[in-house]
Design a protein around this motif. Structure first.
Motif, PDB file in Angstrom:
ATOM      1  N   PHE A 106      40.269  21.010  -5.337  1.00 28.10           N
ATOM      2  CA  PHE A 106      41.262  20.897  -6.547  1.00 28.10           C
ATOM      3  C   PHE A 106      42.699  20.555  -6.104  1.00 28.10           C
ATOM      4  O   PHE A 106      43.546  19.504  -6.546  1.00 28.10           O
ATOM      5  CB  PHE A 106      41.417  22.048  -7.293  1.00 28.10           C
ATOM      6  CG  PHE A 106      42.282  22.164  -8.636  1.00 28.10           C
ATOM      7  CD1 PHE A 106      42.092  21.203 -10.012  1.00 28.10           C
ATOM      8  CD2 PHE A 106      43.498  22.319  -8.296  1.00 28.10           C
ATOM      9  CE1 PHE A 106      42.427  21.341 -10.528  1.00 28.10           C
ATOM     10  CE2 PHE A 106      44.781  22.048  -9.917  1.00 28.10           C
ATOM     11  CZ  PHE A 106      43.685  21.358 -10.608  1.00 28.10           C
ATOM     12  N   THR A 115      27.944  24.784 -11.278  1.00 22.26           N
ATOM     13  CA  THR A 115      28.808  25.577 -10.631  1.00 22.26           C
ATOM     14  C   THR A 115      29.371  25.472  -9.953  1.00 22.26           C
ATOM     15  O   THR A 115      30.205  25.256  -9.222  1.00 22.26           O
ATOM     16  CB  THR A 115      28.302  26.947 -10.850  1.00 22.26           C
ATOM     17  OG1 THR A 115      27.275  26.959  -9.897  1.00 22.26           O
ATOM     18  CG2 THR A 115      27.616  27.118 -12.134  1.00 22.26           C
ATOM     19  N   ASP A 116      28.769  23.965  -9.040  1.00 21.64           N
ATOM     20  CA  ASP A 116      29.027  23.296  -7.708  1.00 21.64           C
ATOM     21  C   ASP A 116      31.189  22.524  -7.440  1.00 21.64           C
ATOM     22  O   ASP A 116      30.955  21.161  -8.015  1.00 21.64           O
ATOM     23  CB  ASP A 116      29.336  22.726  -7.202  1.00 21.64           C
ATOM     24  CG  ASP A 116      28.877  22.618  -5.454  1.00 21.64           C
ATOM     25  OD1 ASP A 116      29.843  23.170  -5.245  1.00 21.64           O
ATOM     26  OD2 ASP A 116      28.037  21.700  -4.974  1.00 21.64           O
ATOM     27  N   LEU A 117      31.699  23.541  -8.470  1.00 23.69           N
ATOM     28  CA  LEU A 117      33.124  22.267  -8.903  1.00 23.69           C
ATOM     29  C   LEU A 117      34.126  21.996  -7.428  1.00 23.69           C
ATOM     30  O   LEU A 117      34.395  20.757  -8.119  1.00 23.69           O
ATOM     31  CB  LEU A 117      34.003  23.365  -9.339  1.00 23.69           C
ATOM     32  CG  LEU A 117      34.153  23.548 -10.598  1.00 23.69           C
ATOM     33  CD1 LEU A 117      34.778  25.100 -11.867  1.00 23.69           C
ATOM     34  CD2 LEU A 117      33.381  22.677 -11.433  1.00 23.69           C
ATOM     35  N   ALA A 118      33.491  22.581  -6.661  1.00 21.40           N
ATOM     36  CA  ALA A 118      34.203  21.558  -5.234  1.00 21.40           C
ATOM     37  C   ALA A 118      33.304  20.443  -4.737  1.00 21.40           C
ATOM     38  O   ALA A 118      34.377  19.542  -4.815  1.00 21.40           O
ATOM     39  CB  ALA A 118      33.227  23.651  -4.228  1.00 21.40           C
ATOM     40  N   ARG A 171      34.359  31.079  -2.207  1.00 19.95           N
ATOM     41  CA  ARG A 171      33.900  30.102  -3.347  1.00 19.95           C
ATOM     42  C   ARG A 171      35.282  29.636  -3.875  1.00 19.95           C
ATOM     43  O   ARG A 171      36.068  28.619  -3.943  1.00 19.95           O
ATOM     44  CB  ARG A 171      33.060  31.109  -4.510  1.00 19.95           C
ATOM     45  CG  ARG A 171      31.793  30.729  -4.060  1.00 19.95           C
ATOM     46  CD  ARG A 171      30.884  29.427  -3.787  1.00 19.95           C
ATOM     47  NE  ARG A 171      30.699  29.277  -4.629  1.00 19.95           N
ATOM     48  CZ  ARG A 171      30.075  28.747  -6.023  1.00 19.95           C
ATOM     49  NH1 ARG A 171      28.556  29.886  -5.742  1.00 19.95           N
ATOM     50  NH2 ARG A 171      29.679  28.873  -7.153  1.00 19.95           N
ATOM     51  N   ASP A 183      37.132  27.894  -1.675  1.00 18.52           N
ATOM     52  CA  ASP A 183      36.392  26.163  -1.538  1.00 18.52           C
ATOM     53  C   ASP A 183      36.886  25.768  -2.472  1.00 18.52           C
ATOM     54  O   ASP A 183      37.478  24.038  -2.618  1.00 18.52           O
ATOM     55  CB  ASP A 183      35.229  26.165  -1.390  1.00 18.52           C
ATOM     56  CG  ASP A 183      34.963  25.609  -0.641  1.00 18.52           C
ATOM     57  OD1 ASP A 183      35.216  23.995  -0.295  1.00 18.52           O
ATOM     58  OD2 ASP A 183      33.127  24.786  -1.685  1.00 18.52           O
ATOM     59  N   PHE A 184      37.027  26.102  -3.931  1.00 17.57           N
ATOM     60  CA  PHE A 184      37.128  25.521  -4.673  1.00 17.57           C
ATOM     61  C   PHE A 184      38.994  24.900  -4.963  1.00 17.57           C
ATOM     62  O   PHE A 184      39.235  23.678  -5.271  1.00 17.57           O
ATOM     63  CB  PHE A 184      37.232  26.624  -6.023  1.00 17.57           C
ATOM     64  CG  PHE A 184      37.710  25.746  -7.145  1.00 17.57           C
ATOM     65  CD1 PHE A 184      37.529  24.755  -8.398  1.00 17.57           C
ATOM     66  CD2 PHE A 184      39.027  26.726  -7.870  1.00 17.57           C
ATOM     67  CE1 PHE A 184      38.327  24.078  -9.792  1.00 17.57           C
ATOM     68  CE2 PHE A 184      39.841  26.440  -8.858  1.00 17.57           C
ATOM     69  CZ  PHE A 184      39.577  25.116  -9.925  1.00 17.57           C
ATOM     70  N   TRP A 186      32.884  29.703 -15.532  1.00 18.23           N
ATOM     71  CA  TRP A 186      32.350  29.516 -13.903  1.00 18.23           C
ATOM     72  C   TRP A 186      33.181  30.476 -13.618  1.00 18.23           C
ATOM     73  O   TRP A 186      31.466  31.069 -12.878  1.00 18.23           O
ATOM     74  CB  TRP A 186      33.224  28.625 -13.373  1.00 18.23           C
ATOM     75  CG  TRP A 186      33.481  27.985 -11.805  1.00 18.23           C
ATOM     76  CD1 TRP A 186      32.673  27.457 -11.683  1.00 18.23           C
ATOM     77  CD2 TRP A 186      33.808  28.392 -10.819  1.00 18.23           C
ATOM     78  NE1 TRP A 186      32.104  27.016 -10.598  1.00 18.23           N
ATOM     79  CE2 TRP A 186      33.713  27.706 -10.127  1.00 18.23           C
ATOM     80  CE3 TRP A 186      35.576  28.712 -10.304  1.00 18.23           C
ATOM     81  CZ2 TRP A 186      33.842  27.873  -8.437  1.00 18.23           C
ATOM     82  CZ3 TRP A 186      36.385  29.034  -9.366  1.00 18.23           C
ATOM     83  CH2 TRP A 186      34.903  28.805  -8.420  1.00 18.23           C
TER      84      TRP A 186
END
Length: 204
Positions: free
Chosen positions: A141, A88-91, A133, A136-137, A109
């Motif tokens: 991206f 779940t830590d996409l960043a 969150r 940050d994502f 997500w």
């Protein structure tokens, strides 16, 4: 081949050519449940010899047989040389990426993140934690320098959800789709297996 099929094939090939070039090409693929959006996203990434498939939803071993079967079907149709990453830590994943990414999907997500920040229980400060969150994502991206295809649910076409959790999920995902759409090179909507390229600039 019909004129519509020819246009769709040309559109798919044009996007695939962009992705083959590398660089910072980004695509958002939207669609409803069972619309064919995941298959379309996988086809867009097919030209790459190595792809990291990012699965940000519940893990396969979470005790839900139906979810495990769904994941198994997805894995079975992906090339054997693709690597799967459950997180779940996409960043962080975007910042460390050195090969093309396929993120499938933002809907799962968002659901996971809402649970992590305490939204379902309306815990104190959940909105702030959620904003952090999301921002940050989006920053990661925007800065990514590998091809990225992101799949997401188009969840805003039905009636207003009757529950608080349903309304929060719909509103957060809709806002996120809007902002991701403003950062990508192409937004593609999949409906009943058909692909529509959305070329207009998103509202901010």
């Amino acid at each position: 081949m019909t004129m519509l099929t020819q246009r769709l094939a040309a559109s798919l090939e044009a996007t695939a050519r962009l992705l083959r070039r590398g660089g910072d090409t980004k695509v958002l693929v939207l669609g409803g449940v069972r619309s064919g959006k995941s298959r379309h996203a996988e086809r867009l990434m097919a030209p790459h010899p190595e792809v990291v498939y990012v699965a940000p939803g519940p893990p396969a071993g979470n005790g839900d047989p139906e979810w495990a079967e769904r994941i198994a079907r997805h894995r079975a149709r992906r090339p054997g040389n693709w690597r799967t990453l459950e997180t779940t830590d996409l960043a962080t994943t975007l910042r460390k990426a050195s090969r093309p990414l396929l993120i499938d999907c933002l809907g799962t997500w968002v659901s996971q993140v809402l649970g992590e920040v305490g939204a379902w229980d309306a815990a104190d400060g959940w909105e702030l934690r959620l904003d952090e969150r999301m921002e940050d994502f989006l920053a990661a991206f925007s800065a990514a320098h590998v091809p990225v295809v992101v799949v997401s649910n188009e969840a805003g076409m039905g009636v207003v959800p009757a529950t608080f959790s349903g309304r929060v999920f719909r509103d957060v995902l809709g806002t996120l789709n809007n902002r991701v759409g403003a950062l990508v090179d192409s937004v593609q909507l999949v409906m009943a297996g058909r692909v529509v390229r959305l070329r207009e600039r998103a509202y901010q």
